[in-house]
Design a protein around this motif. Structure first.
Motif, short mmCIF file in Angstrom:
data_model
loop_
_atom_site.label_atom_id
_atom_site.label_comp_id
_atom_site.label_asym_id
_atom_site.label_seq_id
_atom_site.Cartn_x
_atom_site.Cartn_y
_atom_site.Cartn_z
N LEU A 7 37.25 2.67 -3.14
CA LEU A 7 37.04 3.65 -4.19
C LEU A 7 35.75 3.36 -4.94
CD1 LEU A 7 40.64 3.95 -5.69
CD2 LEU A 7 39.57 5.33 -3.89
N ARG A 8 35.13 4.41 -5.43
CA ARG A 8 33.90 4.25 -6.21
C ARG A 8 34.25 3.86 -7.64
NH1 ARG A 8 29.30 8.87 -6.47
NH2 ARG A 8 29.31 8.34 -4.25
N THR A 9 33.52 2.90 -8.18
CA THR A 9 33.75 2.43 -9.53
C THR A 9 32.97 3.28 -10.53
OG1 THR A 9 33.55 0.55 -11.02
CG2 THR A 9 31.88 0.76 -9.31
N MET A 10 33.43 3.26 -11.78
CA MET A 10 32.72 3.94 -12.86
C MET A 10 31.62 3.08 -13.46
SD MET A 10 35.93 5.60 -14.95
CE MET A 10 37.20 6.56 -14.12
N VAL A 11 31.57 1.82 -13.10
CA VAL A 11 30.62 0.87 -13.70
C VAL A 11 29.18 1.32 -13.40
CG1 VAL A 11 29.82 -1.51 -13.72
CG2 VAL A 11 32.26 -1.01 -13.50
N PRO A 12 28.31 1.38 -14.40
CA PRO A 12 26.93 1.77 -14.15
C PRO A 12 26.27 0.85 -13.14
CG PRO A 12 27.36 1.82 -16.49
CD PRO A 12 28.56 1.19 -15.85
N SER A 47 41.54 0.17 -11.26
CA SER A 47 40.54 -0.88 -11.07
C SER A 47 39.13 -0.32 -11.01
CB SER A 47 40.83 -1.68 -9.79
OG SER A 47 41.96 -2.50 -9.97
N THR A 48 38.99 1.00 -10.93
CA THR A 48 37.65 1.61 -10.92
C THR A 48 37.14 1.88 -12.33
OG1 THR A 48 38.48 3.90 -10.87
CG2 THR A 48 38.23 2.76 -8.75
N ALA A 49 38.00 1.72 -13.35
CA ALA A 49 37.66 2.13 -14.71
C ALA A 49 37.37 0.93 -15.60
CB ALA A 49 38.81 2.95 -15.30
N PHE A 50 36.65 1.19 -16.71
CA PHE A 50 36.39 0.18 -17.73
C PHE A 50 37.66 -0.13 -18.51
CE2 PHE A 50 31.85 1.84 -18.11
CZ PHE A 50 31.30 0.73 -17.54
N THR A 51 37.98 -1.38 -18.67
CA THR A 51 38.98 -1.92 -19.60
C THR A 51 40.17 -0.99 -19.88
OG1 THR A 51 37.55 -1.23 -21.45
CG2 THR A 51 37.41 -3.52 -20.73
N PRO A 52 40.87 -0.50 -18.84
CA PRO A 52 42.07 0.29 -19.10
C PRO A 52 43.27 -0.62 -19.34
CG PRO A 52 41.76 0.11 -16.76
CD PRO A 52 40.62 -0.67 -17.40
N ASN A 53 44.42 -0.03 -19.59
CA ASN A 53 45.66 -0.79 -19.53
C ASN A 53 46.50 -0.23 -18.39
OD1 ASN A 53 48.33 0.67 -20.60
ND2 ASN A 53 46.62 1.48 -21.81
N LEU A 54 47.46 -1.01 -17.92
CA LEU A 54 48.28 -0.61 -16.78
C LEU A 54 49.65 -0.11 -17.22
CD1 LEU A 54 48.18 -0.48 -13.68
CD2 LEU A 54 49.11 -2.80 -13.62
N THR A 55 49.98 -0.27 -18.49
CA THR A 55 51.30 0.12 -18.96
C THR A 55 51.42 1.63 -19.15
OG1 THR A 55 51.51 -2.02 -20.07
CG2 THR A 55 53.02 -0.29 -20.77
N ARG A 63 33.87 -5.60 -16.19
CA ARG A 63 34.68 -5.05 -17.28
C ARG A 63 35.85 -4.24 -16.75
NH1 ARG A 63 29.49 -4.51 -16.59
NH2 ARG A 63 29.15 -2.50 -17.64
N CYS A 64 36.21 -4.43 -15.49
CA CYS A 64 37.37 -3.79 -14.87
C CYS A 64 38.48 -4.81 -14.71
CB CYS A 64 36.99 -3.22 -13.51
SG CYS A 64 35.70 -1.95 -13.57
N PHE A 65 39.67 -4.35 -14.29
CA PHE A 65 40.77 -5.28 -14.04
C PHE A 65 40.30 -6.47 -13.21
CE2 PHE A 65 44.33 -1.85 -14.09
CZ PHE A 65 44.47 -1.99 -15.46
N ILE A 66 40.81 -7.65 -13.52
CA ILE A 66 40.57 -8.79 -12.65
C ILE A 66 41.17 -8.50 -11.28
CG2 ILE A 66 42.71 -9.99 -13.35
CD1 ILE A 66 40.96 -12.58 -13.26
N GLN A 67 40.44 -8.83 -10.24
CA GLN A 67 40.87 -8.50 -8.88
C GLN A 67 41.56 -9.71 -8.25
OE1 GLN A 67 40.34 -5.11 -7.38
NE2 GLN A 67 40.45 -5.10 -9.63
#
Length: 447
Positions: A192-197, A60-68, A369-373
Motif C-alpha cells: 500500500l502507498r503511504t501518506m508520508v511525504p 499503517s499508511t497513515a500518520f499517528t492514528p489509533n487502532l481502537t 510517524r506511522c504504526f511500528i511495523q
C-alpha cells in the motif's frame, strides 16, 4: 560590485534558504495530497468516495492514528462538484471537515453542530455563491480541496457498521434526489502507498500537485513568490532546471531535519504536561485552530504538527471535561534517552485514568510517524483490549522485543534498530487531566 562567482553563490544560498522555508510552510498540503493519492492508489477511491481504514495494514499508511477507533476518510473537490453536502447519521462519532491547510472548518458528530444526532453539512468553496439551504449546517471553505474524516466511538460492531453506511456525500445541486455514496471497505492487495511525504525532488512534485487549482491567500503571497524562483508557479508545469533540482533536493533534506527537530524537541511555552515528567502535550496550549493570532500566523506550530500528525479538529482541543479527545506524547524514557526498539520498558498507568470513554497507548516509528511495523501487528494497547490490571487498578504497559511472562496482553512489541515514540490518548478527558492532578509517570527502562 559583486563578482559573477559571488552572485552565483549568493543566489544559490538565497534559493536554498527559500527551499527550506517553503518545505516547512508546505507540510500540511503535501501531507494531505499524499493522503488523497494514497486513498486513490490503495482503494481506487475518487472524490466523494468514503473509505475505511479499519485494520493494522491500512492504518499503517497513515500518520499517528489509533487502532481502537478505525477511521473513515473522504476527499471533496468543491471546484469540480460545486457546493457539496456531507450527511452524518445519528450516533457516537468524532471527526471533522477541514481545509487543505489543516484548518478545521467544522467538527462533526458529538462535538459538532449535530451533537451526535445526525445532520447535513453544506460546504461552499472559494468564490461560490451560498445556496439558500434551510436545515443544513452551512460552512465556507477557503480551499478547493476539503478532507473529511470521522471515527465511530462505540465498539459495538452492528452500530459501527450502520453509522458508517449512513454517511453520504453528494453535490448540493442534487440534494433533492441524492446519488448513492460509494463506500469502500477494503484496500487493494499488495503493498500500500503511504501518506508520508516523500523526500528529495518528489516532495516538490507533490507540492506542485497539491497547489494546482488552489487560490492563493494573502498570508501565503511571500511563500508563493519564493517558490517561483524554485520552478513552482501557478498555472505552469513544474520543470526545474539542474540548478533548481539540486537546491530543492538539499532544501528538502534540511527542511525535514528541521521539522523533525521541531516535532521531537518542541520549544513552545507550556508544552510540558507537568514539570516533573517528560510527557508533552501533542498540541501546543496556545494553538489557534485557524493558525492566525493577533499579529502573525503560527507557522512553526503548524509545521511541527503537520510533520507528525494528519487531521486537526476542535475536538482535539477540548475545554469541557468528558468531550473530545486529547493526547500526551513521550519521545524519551525517564532518563531522557531515546526510546530504543532493542530495549525493554514499562509505563505505569495509575488507577482511574481520566477518560470517560477509553484510553490507549500507541507506538509509532520515529522516522515514518506511522504504526511500528512488528510481525505481531500490535501497535497499541487500550482499556478496551483486556489489559491485565494490578491489585490497585493501575495498569503496566510493556514495550520491548520480547513479551514479559504472563503479561502478553499488556505488551507492545518493538523492533531492534528502530527508535520509537508513543501517544497516550484519552477519549473524553476528565477534570484530573485538565487540572493536571493525575500524574502519569515517565517510561521506565527495564534493561
Amino acid at each position: 560590485m559583486p563578482t559573477s562567482e559571488t552572485v552565483a553563490k549568493l543566489y544559490d544560498e538565497m534559493d536554498f534558504q527559500r527551499a527550506v522555508q517553503c518545505y516547512l510552510w508546505a507540510l500540511p498540503i503535501v501531507s494531505w495530497e499524499g493522503g488523497r493519492q494514497a486513498n486513490e492508489a490503495n482503494f481506487g477511491a475518487d472524490y466523494d468516495d468514503v473509505t475505511l481504514y479499519g485494520d493494522y495494514r491500512t492504518l499503517s499508511t497513515a500518520f499517528t492514528p489509533n487502532l481502537t477507533t478505525p477511521y473513515s476518510w473522504a476527499f471533496l473537490h468543491l471546484a469540480e462538484q460545486g457546493p457539496t453536502v456531507v450527511e452524518m447519521p445519528p450516533g457516537a462519532t468524532a471527526g471533522a471537515i477541514i481545509d487543505w491547510w489543516e484548518r478545521p472548518i467544522t467538527d462533526v458528530g458529538l462535538v459538532g453542530p449535530d451533537q451526535g444526532r445526525g445532520g447535513k453539512y453544506l460546504l461552499v468553496g472559494p468564490g461560490q455563491d451560498t445556496p439558500e439551504a434551510p436545515g443544513f449546517h452551512v460552512f465556507r471553505s477557503r480551499t478547493v480541496h476539503v478532507p473529511f474524516f470521522f471515527r465511530v466511538l462505540n465498539p459495538e460492531a452492528d452500530d459501527a457498521e450502520a453509522i458508517k453506511a449512513g454517511v453520504r456525500i453528494y453535490p448540493y445541486s442534487r440534494h433533492e434526489d441524492p446519488p448513492p455514496t460509494r463506500h469502500i471497505d477494503s484496500a487493494r492487495d499488495g503493498e500500500l502507498r503511504t501518506m508520508v511525504p516523500p523526500g528529495g525532488l518528489a516532495y516538490w512534485e507533490r507540492l506542485a500537485e497539491a497547489l494546482a487549482g488552489e487560490p492563493g491567500e494573502d498570508r501565503d503571497r511571500f511563500f508563493r513568490a519564493m517558490l517561483r524562483s524554485l520552478g513552482i508557479e501557478a498555472g505552469k508545469p513544474f520543470q526545474p532546471d539542474e540548478r533548481q533540482r539540486k537546491l530543492l533536493i538539499e532544501g528538502a533534506l534540511v527542511g525535514e531535519a528541521i521539522a523533525k527537530t521541531c516535532a521531537f524537541h518542541r520549544r513552545f511555552v507550556g508544552i510540558r504536561y507537568r514539570p516533573d515528567v517528560r510527557w508533552n502535550y501533542l498540541i501546543s496550549p496556545d494553538w489557534a485552530l485557524n493558525q492566525d493570532v493577533d499579529d502573525y500566523t503560527q507557522l512553526e506550530e503548524r509545521s511541527t504538527f503537520a510533520y507528525e500528525v494528519l487531521a486537526m479538529s476542535a475536538g482535539s482541543m477540548p475545554t469541557k471535561p468528558g468531550t473530545g479527545q486529547t493526547y500526551l506524547c513521550a519521545y524519551w524514557d525517564a532518563d531522557g534517552q531515546v526510546l530504543d526498539g532493542a530495549k525493554s520498558y514499562r509505563l505505569h498507568v495509575p488507577p482511574n485514568p481520566p477518560a470517560e470513554r477509553f484510553w490507549a497507548v500507541t507506538v509509532y516509528d520515529l522516522d515514518t510517524r506511522c504504526f511500528i511495523q512488528n510481525k505481531e501487528e500490535i501497535p497499541e494497547r487500550s482499556s478496551r483490549t483486556g489489559l491485565k490490571a494490578n491489585d490497585d487498578g493501575s495498569v503496566d504497559v510493556y514495550f520491548g522485543p520480547t513479551a514479559p511472562a504472563g503479561l502478553e496482553s499488556n505488551w507492545i512489541p518493538t523492533v531492534p534498530g528502530k527508535a520509537w515514540f508513543t501517544y497516550l490518548r484519552l477519549y473524553g478527558p476528565l477534570q484530573p487531566f485538565f487540572d493536571r492532578s493525575w500524574v502519569l509517570p515517565d517510561i521506565e527502562t527495564l534493561q
